[in-house]
Every structure is written in C-alpha cells, then in structure tokens.
Design a protein around this motif. Structure first.
Motif, PDB file in Angstrom:
ATOM      1  N   MET A 236       0.864  -1.185   0.000  1.00 63.02           N
ATOM      2  CA  MET A 236       0.000   0.000   0.000  1.00 63.02           C
ATOM      3  C   MET A 236       0.897   1.231   0.000  1.00 63.02           C
ATOM      4  N   THR A 237       1.140   1.799  -1.169  1.00 60.14           N
ATOM      5  CA  THR A 237       2.034   2.953  -1.257  1.00 60.14           C
ATOM      6  C   THR A 237       1.298   4.276  -1.060  1.00 60.14           C
ATOM      7  N   VAL A 238      -0.024   4.273  -1.133  1.00 61.46           N
ATOM      8  CA  VAL A 238      -0.822   5.475  -0.870  1.00 61.46           C
ATOM      9  C   VAL A 238      -1.961   5.093   0.060  1.00 61.46           C
ATOM     10  N   ARG A 239      -2.524   6.098   0.723  1.00 60.30           N
ATOM     11  CA  ARG A 239      -3.636   5.839   1.631  1.00 60.30           C
ATOM     12  C   ARG A 239      -4.946   5.734   0.850  1.00 60.30           C
ATOM     13  N   PRO A 240      -5.739   4.715   1.132  1.00 62.34           N
ATOM     14  CA  PRO A 240      -6.972   4.500   0.360  1.00 62.34           C
ATOM     15  C   PRO A 240      -7.958   5.660   0.422  1.00 62.34           C
ATOM     16  N   ILE A 243      -6.702   7.839  -2.604  1.00 62.27           N
ATOM     17  CA  ILE A 243      -6.950   7.080  -3.835  1.00 62.27           C
ATOM     18  C   ILE A 243      -6.609   5.624  -3.555  1.00 62.27           C
ATOM     19  N   GLU A 244      -7.415   4.733  -4.059  1.00 58.20           N
ATOM     20  CA  GLU A 244      -7.136   3.311  -3.901  1.00 58.20           C
ATOM     21  C   GLU A 244      -5.816   2.974  -4.606  1.00 58.20           C
ATOM     22  N   PRO A 245      -4.902   2.244  -3.932  1.00 58.71           N
ATOM     23  CA  PRO A 245      -3.612   1.933  -4.564  1.00 58.71           C
ATOM     24  C   PRO A 245      -3.756   1.266  -5.934  1.00 58.71           C
ATOM     25  N   LEU A 246      -4.722   0.356  -6.070  1.00 60.12           N
ATOM     26  CA  LEU A 246      -4.937  -0.285  -7.366  1.00 60.12           C
ATOM     27  C   LEU A 246      -5.369   0.743  -8.408  1.00 60.12           C
ATOM     28  N   SER A 247      -6.191   1.711  -8.004  1.00 59.48           N
ATOM     29  CA  SER A 247      -6.630   2.755  -8.936  1.00 59.48           C
ATOM     30  C   SER A 247      -5.457   3.605  -9.406  1.00 59.48           C
ATOM     31  N   LEU A 248      -4.549   3.920  -8.491  1.00 62.08           N
ATOM     32  CA  LEU A 248      -3.372   4.709  -8.857  1.00 62.08           C
ATOM     33  C   LEU A 248      -2.531   3.978  -9.894  1.00 62.08           C
ATOM     34  N   HIS A 305      10.855   7.925 -12.033  1.00 60.98           N
ATOM     35  CA  HIS A 305      12.154   7.746 -11.386  1.00 60.98           C
ATOM     36  C   HIS A 305      12.792   9.091 -11.043  1.00 60.98           C
ATOM     37  N   LYS A 306      12.498  10.114 -11.859  1.00 56.54           N
ATOM     38  CA  LYS A 306      13.078  11.440 -11.634  1.00 56.54           C
ATOM     39  C   LYS A 306      12.311  12.237 -10.573  1.00 56.54           C
ATOM     40  N   VAL A 307      10.989  12.133 -10.560  1.00 54.65           N
ATOM     41  CA  VAL A 307      10.185  13.037  -9.731  1.00 54.65           C
ATOM     42  C   VAL A 307       9.531  12.360  -8.537  1.00 54.65           C
ATOM     43  N   ASP A 308       9.455  11.023  -8.532  1.00 55.03           N
ATOM     44  CA  ASP A 308       8.703  10.322  -7.485  1.00 55.03           C
ATOM     45  C   ASP A 308       9.619   9.979  -6.317  1.00 55.03           C
ATOM     46  N   ASN A 309       9.800  10.929  -5.412  1.00 53.30           N
ATOM     47  CA  ASN A 309      10.635  10.674  -4.235  1.00 53.30           C
ATOM     48  C   ASN A 309       9.936   9.796  -3.203  1.00 53.30           C
ATOM     49  N   ALA A 310       8.609   9.709  -3.270  1.00 55.08           N
ATOM     50  CA  ALA A 310       7.855   8.910  -2.308  1.00 55.08           C
ATOM     51  C   ALA A 310       7.739   7.441  -2.726  1.00 55.08           C
ATOM     52  N   LYS A 311       8.291   7.070  -3.873  1.00 55.41           N
ATOM     53  CA  LYS A 311       8.238   5.675  -4.343  1.00 55.41           C
ATOM     54  C   LYS A 311       6.803   5.166  -4.401  1.00 55.41           C
ATOM     55  N   LEU A 312       5.954   5.864  -5.136  1.00 58.57           N
ATOM     56  CA  LEU A 312       4.538   5.505  -5.184  1.00 58.57           C
ATOM     57  C   LEU A 312       4.268   4.257  -6.024  1.00 58.57           C
ATOM     58  N   LEU A 313       5.104   4.006  -7.021  1.00 59.59           N
ATOM     59  CA  LEU A 313       4.880   2.836  -7.867  1.00 59.59           C
ATOM     60  C   LEU A 313       5.452   1.583  -7.202  1.00 59.59           C
ATOM     61  N   ASP A 314       4.605   0.573  -7.059  1.00 64.18           N
ATOM     62  CA  ASP A 314       4.997  -0.688  -6.434  1.00 64.18           C
ATOM     63  C   ASP A 314       5.021  -1.763  -7.517  1.00 64.18           C
ATOM     64  N   ARG A 315       6.185  -2.344  -7.747  1.00 63.26           N
ATOM     65  CA  ARG A 315       6.312  -3.339  -8.806  1.00 63.26           C
ATOM     66  C   ARG A 315       5.394  -4.554  -8.604  1.00 63.26           C
ATOM     67  N   PRO A 316       5.276  -5.113  -7.396  1.00 64.73           N
ATOM     68  CA  PRO A 316       4.338  -6.230  -7.227  1.00 64.73           C
ATOM     69  C   PRO A 316       2.894  -5.880  -7.596  1.00 64.73           C
ATOM     70  N   MET A 317       2.458  -4.644  -7.334  1.00 65.29           N
ATOM     71  CA  MET A 317       1.104  -4.245  -7.731  1.00 65.29           C
ATOM     72  C   MET A 317       0.992  -4.209  -9.252  1.00 65.29           C
ATOM     73  N   ILE A 318       2.022  -3.702  -9.924  1.00 64.29           N
ATOM     74  CA  ILE A 318       2.040  -3.708 -11.386  1.00 64.29           C
ATOM     75  C   ILE A 318       1.984  -5.144 -11.910  1.00 64.29           C
ATOM     76  N   ASN A 319       2.711  -6.048 -11.236  1.00 63.47           N
ATOM     77  CA  ASN A 319       2.691  -7.457 -11.646  1.00 63.47           C
ATOM     78  C   ASN A 319       1.292  -8.055 -11.546  1.00 63.47           C
ATOM     79  N   ARG A 320       0.529  -7.640 -10.510  1.00 67.87           N
ATOM     80  CA  ARG A 320      -0.844  -8.169 -10.360  1.00 67.87           C
ATOM     81  C   ARG A 320      -1.728  -7.697 -11.519  1.00 67.87           C
TER      82      ARG A 320
END
Length: 467
Positions: A236-240, A243-248, A305-320
């Motif tokens: 969960m990289t963002v609070r639901p 926005i729902e993490p899956l929606s992001l 990679h340049k602007v996302d200092n909070a690491k919002l993208l989660d590779r396992p979520m992308i894999n799902r």
C-alpha cells in the motif's frame, strides 16, 4: 451491442477462470503439467462454444444451443479482448522496475541474453527457410508465414492478438488463427517438454539445485500458495482515503498506453510528411500499438524515477495488473481461435509447430551448456520456456528447478528481459517482422535474421562459453 451484453460477456470470463482453477485443483495430471488455469478455462470455453458443442448439437441455426453455451455477443466481445489487453501487458513490463547498470546486465544476464537472442532469431531463420522451401511452393502460403513461429512461440497469445489488424492489412488474415494456435501449442509443449527435460536433467545429474522433482507439496502442484509463504501480494504505497492503490497503478498503466498511442500517431504523421510523401510508403500504419505501449511504459517509468521521491509505484502491484490482463487474454484467445482456419492449413500448421519445437529443444540441449558457463540447466530452462510460450512459462520452469532462487537464474533472466523484450518476444522486431517481410521480401529478412542469430551464437560461444 448493449452495455449489458458486454458486461455479461465479462462476467462469463470470471466463471470460466474459476472453473479452470477448480479443474486444476481436482485433476492430478493437469497438476503434474503445471497448466495455468487460464489455459484450462480457455480450452473448456472452446469446447463449449459454437465451434465444438454448437456444431455437434442437432439444432437449427436459430436455436439458443446453436452456439453452444456461449452467445454470439459473448464470442464477439471475447474476440476483441486479446487485442486490447496486450497493450496492458506490454505497458507494465518496465513500470515500477529499477533499471540496473549496463555492466551488471551484461555480466549477470549476458549469457542468458546471448542464448535467448540465438533462440529468438533462430525461430525466424527456421520459419522463413521452411516457408520458402516448402510452405509457399507446396501449400501456397505467403512468405509472411515464416514469422509465425517467433510470433506464436516467442511472442505468445498476446502478441498474436496484437498483430491481428496487421495480418488483415497485409492480406493474410488466416495468420491470426495460425499464430494463436501456435501460441497454444507453444504453451502446452513448453510445459510438457519442459517437465520432461527437468525429469531428465535430475536423473542425469544436470541440475545443481533440485535433485528430486517429487519434493513439491500437494498445494504447490494444485497451484495454491502454502500457508507459510502467503506474503502480501503488493504494498500500500498510498492511503486508500486519497486514492485506492490499485486505482493509482491502473491510472499509471493507462498513462503509459496513452503515451504509446500518441507516439504511434506521431510516427504515422512524421512518415506522411517525410519519406512517406516522397515514396508513397505507409509502413507506420501497420505497426500495432503494443510495442509503443511498452516504450510508453519506459518513458513513464523514467519520469517517475526522476520526480517520485515517495516511491509511489509498487512493482508487485504492477505485476498483479499484468497477470490479471494476461489471464483474461490467454483465456479469450484460446476460446475464440478458429478451428476451421487451422483445419484448412493443418499440414503447414503442424510443420511450423514441429520445426519450432525441434529448434528450441536443440538449442536447450546443445547450445545452452556451451553458452551459459554456470548453472546452465537452471538458467537455460527459463529461456527455453519463454521461447516456447510466454515469460510465465519460463518462470514456471525455473521455479520447478530452483524453487528457492539459489542460482543466478532469476536475476539473470530479469536482466536479460530488459534488453530482450524491447526487440523480440513481442517487441519491435516481432511487431515489424510481418510488414518488413511484406515490403522487403522474405530473403532480405532471412539474411538479417541469420546475421542476428549468428551474432548471438558467436558471443555466447566465444565470450561467455569460455568462462
């Protein structure tokens, strides 16, 4: 077609996926083959659809049962799904992934890249030679049939589906069903032959990690995660509440596809005002969207990679998201493949399938030990599986021979994909192969493919093989 009919067709997908999973759990021989539930569900839908059950029932054309248990509206929706979802699969290839240095890619993934490169380009060489010498003069197939082994085997169902409009524009619409059929044969033979090779490797002491394939648990064979291994599928990289993490993550995937679409439209426009206007060429209109969606994903990932200092993208979520799209894609592609087209070209189809299987088995048994210096079986079986079906097949076979990732197989396979996927296995070369053969001729593309195959072979044998 009404929105209700489209929604009902999508609900049907869930039903057949569940039934496919239930069959996988209950049928032991399917467990031993490690067949994905999407493949089982796709075959079941094909059998219960208009081409098998509908043609067997003694009812009139107006009867509800004339199309089996699948209505014409369901079939019509399903036929469009693979061509759409392949864009999702390719857009997610590099999203959320950390790109390593080129030196690490070369040192760790280089041997597998050389081996996979040789297999991929070799499929073009074998396919075009077979077409030029046999399929065209004897069966009247166009030279473009020479690309079907790589498209169906290395590319898989998604790539074949993504090229459907290209096949139609090239005047070879039957190639879609042949490619889907080859992709199905590739997955089945990849798993079956792969498991046979694993058993052979264990008995002949070719493997370095696993020594007995009977060590797998009953739950693992059924495709169920063991209780002790049930880690979270994603973070969960963002609070639901925001926005729902899956929606992001879905939104980011959509942005990647739109970026690819805009890039494709730019290329079409650029051609129309430059070399296209001078020569009358409309080559760019034949390019499908999915390889550009992959490039869009790379561009979006570079931006984050340049602007996302909070690491919002989660590779396992992308894999799902990618896995979900791939399951639906495989099921619908198998369920809607035209048996009539394959039946009309059954001999060329079998020749292409046999040639592709023989080349891949030869590559694994003869070339892999001479190209990959260490853990050749664990590392080579992944590239063999991918060259027969899809990336998931390669990962499956690697997990069979190296369940705890003790060898460099998984790391090397991942690094290899960063260089391999943009070109082969559904990349730019796969997408452009049919238009290039159509415009430049089979012999020109054959020479180019042979040179590329030879480069991979020589680098593998003379550089990595000596280590």
């Amino acid at each position: 077609m009404s929105p209700e009919q489209i929604g009902f067709a999508l609900l049907y997908l869930g039903v057949f996926l569940l039934i496919g999973k239930w069959i996988r759990i209950r049928v032991k021989w399917l467990q031993n083959l490690f067949l994905p539930s999407s493949v089982i569900g796709g075959f079941l839908a094909l059998l219960l659809g208009p081409q098998v059950l509908g043609s067997m029932l003694p009812v009139g054309e107006e009867s509800f049962w004339a199309t089996g248990i699948l209505s014409p509206e369901v079939v019509q929706v399903w036929e469009e799904i693979p061509g759409l979802l392949i864009n999702v699969v390719f857009a997610t290839l590099f999203l959320g992934a950390t790109l390593p240095s080129l030196s690490k890619i070369w040192n760790v993934g280089g041997p597998q890249l050389a081996f996979g490169w040789t297999l991929g380009w070799g499929q073009y060489v074998i396919g075009i030679l077979l077409t030029v010498l046999v399929l065209s003069p004897v069966f009247g197939l166009p030279p473009m049939a020479g690309a079907l082994i790589e498209i169906g085997f290395e590319g898989g169902h998604g790539t074949a589906a993504g090229l459907q409009s290209t096949f139609e524009e090239m005047g070879f619409a039957d190639a879609y069903d042949l490619a889907i059929g080859l992709a199905t044969v590739g997955i089945l033979s990849g798993v079956i032959v792969g498991i046979i090779l694993v058993n052979w490797g264990v008995r002949r002491d070719k493997t370095n990690v696993i020594k007995d394939v009977r060590d797998f648990s009953t739950l693992r064979k059924a495709g169920i995660m063991e209780f002790e291994n049930r880690d979270p599928a994603a973070k969960m990289t963002v609070r639901p509440e925001s926005i729902e993490p899956l929606s992001l993550h879905f939104s980011v995937v959509a942005l990647a596809i739109l970026t690819g679409y805009l890039l494709l439209q730019f290329l079409i426009w650029l051609e129309s005002v430059t070399w296209g206007a001078w020569t009358g060429s409309d080559f760019m209109t034949y390019i499908p969207l999915f390889p550009l969606a992959m490039i869009g994903g790379i561009l979006v990932q570079a931006f984050f990679h340049k602007v996302d200092n909070a690491k919002l993208l989660d590779r396992p979520m992308i894999n799902r998201i990618q896995g979900f799209a791939l399951d639906l894609l495989i099921l619908t592609a198998i369920a809607t493949v035209s048996l009539d087209v394959i039946g009309q070209h059954i001999v060329p189809f079998l020749l292409l399938a046999a040639a592709g299987i023989a080349w891949n088995v030869f590559g694994f048994l003869i070339l892999a030990p001479r190209i990959i210096p260490t853990y050749w079986f664990e590392r080579g079986i992944g590239d063999f599986g991918q060259s027969m079906g899809i990336t998931a097949t390669g990962l499956l076979l690697m997990r069979v021979v190296d369940p705890e990732a003790k060898s460099p197989a998984f790391e090397g396979f991942g690094y290899k994909q960063l260089v391999f996927e943009p070109f082969l296995g559904g990349g730019l070369v796969t997408a452009l192969s049919v238009p290039l053969i159509y415009q430049l001729g089979a012999m020109t593309f054959l020479i180019f493919a042979a040179v590329m195959c030879l480069i991979g072979l020589l680098v593998g044998l003379l550089h990595f093989g000596r280590k």
